[in-house]
Motif scaffolding. Structure first.
Motif, PDB file in Angstrom:
ATOM      1  N   MET A 267      58.583  17.276  40.817  1.00  0.00           N
ATOM      2  CA  MET A 267      59.053  18.569  41.288  1.00  0.00           C
ATOM      3  C   MET A 267      59.328  18.534  42.789  1.00  0.00           C
ATOM      4  O   MET A 267      60.056  19.358  43.290  1.00  0.00           O
ATOM      5  CB  MET A 267      58.032  19.649  40.940  1.00  0.00           C
ATOM      6  CG  MET A 267      58.527  21.017  41.298  1.00  0.00           C
ATOM      7  SD  MET A 267      57.472  22.422  40.956  1.00  0.00           S
ATOM      8  CE  MET A 267      57.010  22.241  39.290  1.00  0.00           C
TER       9      MET A 267
ATOM     10  N   PRO B  68      50.648  18.086  39.438  1.00  0.00           N
ATOM     11  CA  PRO B  68      51.457  17.788  38.247  1.00  0.00           C
ATOM     12  C   PRO B  68      50.667  17.174  37.095  1.00  0.00           C
ATOM     13  O   PRO B  68      50.878  17.541  35.938  1.00  0.00           O
ATOM     14  CB  PRO B  68      52.516  16.807  38.754  1.00  0.00           C
ATOM     15  CG  PRO B  68      52.521  16.933  40.224  1.00  0.00           C
ATOM     16  CD  PRO B  68      51.152  17.399  40.620  1.00  0.00           C
TER      17      PRO B  68
ATOM     18  N   CYS C 248      61.022  27.958  40.248  1.00  0.00           N
ATOM     19  CA  CYS C 248      61.093  26.548  40.659  1.00  0.00           C
ATOM     20  C   CYS C 248      60.757  25.613  39.495  1.00  0.00           C
ATOM     21  O   CYS C 248      61.399  24.574  39.319  1.00  0.00           O
ATOM     22  CB  CYS C 248      60.149  26.285  41.833  1.00  0.00           C
ATOM     23  SG  CYS C 248      60.612  27.167  43.330  1.00  0.00           S
ATOM     24  N   ILE C 249      59.763  25.993  38.703  1.00  0.00           N
ATOM     25  CA  ILE C 249      59.395  25.205  37.521  1.00  0.00           C
ATOM     26  C   ILE C 249      60.587  25.128  36.571  1.00  0.00           C
ATOM     27  O   ILE C 249      60.933  24.059  36.063  1.00  0.00           O
ATOM     28  CB  ILE C 249      58.161  25.809  36.813  1.00  0.00           C
ATOM     29  CG1 ILE C 249      56.911  25.624  37.674  1.00  0.00           C
ATOM     30  CG2 ILE C 249      57.964  25.201  35.425  1.00  0.00           C
ATOM     31  CD1 ILE C 249      55.731  26.480  37.226  1.00  0.00           C
TER      32      ILE C 249
ATOM     33  N   ASN D 294      63.265  22.821  37.917  1.00  0.00           N
ATOM     34  CA  ASN D 294      62.834  21.435  37.774  1.00  0.00           C
ATOM     35  C   ASN D 294      62.927  20.967  36.322  1.00  0.00           C
ATOM     36  O   ASN D 294      63.401  19.864  36.043  1.00  0.00           O
ATOM     37  CB  ASN D 294      61.409  21.275  38.304  1.00  0.00           C
ATOM     38  CG  ASN D 294      60.987  19.838  38.360  1.00  0.00           C
ATOM     39  OD1 ASN D 294      61.587  19.024  39.056  1.00  0.00           O
ATOM     40  ND2 ASN D 294      59.955  19.501  37.620  1.00  0.00           N
ATOM     41  N   GLU D 295      62.484  21.810  35.397  1.00  0.00           N
ATOM     42  CA  GLU D 295      62.556  21.461  33.974  1.00  0.00           C
ATOM     43  C   GLU D 295      63.996  21.230  33.540  1.00  0.00           C
ATOM     44  O   GLU D 295      64.290  20.291  32.804  1.00  0.00           O
ATOM     45  CB  GLU D 295      61.928  22.565  33.117  1.00  0.00           C
ATOM     46  CG  GLU D 295      60.428  22.606  33.193  1.00  0.00           C
ATOM     47  CD  GLU D 295      59.830  23.765  32.410  1.00  0.00           C
ATOM     48  OE1 GLU D 295      60.568  24.700  32.000  1.00  0.00           O
ATOM     49  OE2 GLU D 295      58.605  23.748  32.212  1.00  0.00           O
TER      50      GLU D 295
END
Length: 178
Positions: A1, A78, A112-113, A116-117
């Motif tokens: 990330m 993470p 943000c997650i 990133n995913e």
């Protein structure tokens, strides 16, 4: 990330030799060292003092109170699927303000997650932990951590942990992991 964040002001250094981070609030000279930091942890400063960093997106109206709030720091673990939101406050923290900061930071970090995913074509669920560092809670029990349970502006229960404001503490004690 780590790749989605700018490295100039937001990404913060981690002392990998001692496995610790130092969090500072320059304006009121507060500082804490948190030990037991995993090797691949990511430390972000969400409350950068420069004006352009206070605005989470140029698409969103500047000056909207809740939208542009944020915690001082975010620690991403993470390997443990944990995100620790950390707010450094003075002796008299205002509950509505720090609750809003935690909730706005969670919403931003979920964004943000998701980014990133999408870019990595993988899914990962993170567990959020909220840590309030304030001298107001220095008179804690022998365990040293207080659970502050309150509601956000929509009536959702929110639990915030506070160890007071020690000079140093282990991450494992803050988030109750073995």
């Amino acid at each position: 990330m780590r790749e989605i964040f700018c490295d100039i002001e937001v990404l913060q250094g981690i002392d990998e030799l001692n496995c610790e981070i130092t969090l500072k609030e320059e304006e009121n000279n507060q500082k804490i060292v948190i030990g037991g930091i995993p090797a691949n942890a990511i430390l972000l400063k969400l409350d950068v003092s420069k004006n352009q960093y206070k605005q989470k997106s140029f698409y969103l109206r500047r000056g909207k109170e809740f939208i542009h709030k944020g915690c001082d720091y975010v620690l991403i673990l993470p390997d443990q699927s944990k995100i620790i939101l950390i707010e450094l406050k003075s002796l008299k923290p205002k509950e509505k303000r720090f609750v809003d900061q935690f909730r706005a930071s969670e919403i931003f970090m979920n964004y943000c997650i998701n980014l990133n995913e999408y870019t990595k074509n993988e899914e990962k669920e993170y567990e959020f932990h909220r840590i309030l560092l304030s001298t107001k809670y220095d008179n804690t029990t022998s365990k040293g951590i207080i659970d502050l349970t309150t509601n956000d502006q929509n009536g959702n229960e929110i639990v915030i942990k506070s160890p007071g404001f020690p000079h140093q503490i282990k991450l494992q004690k803050l988030i109750n992991i073995a």
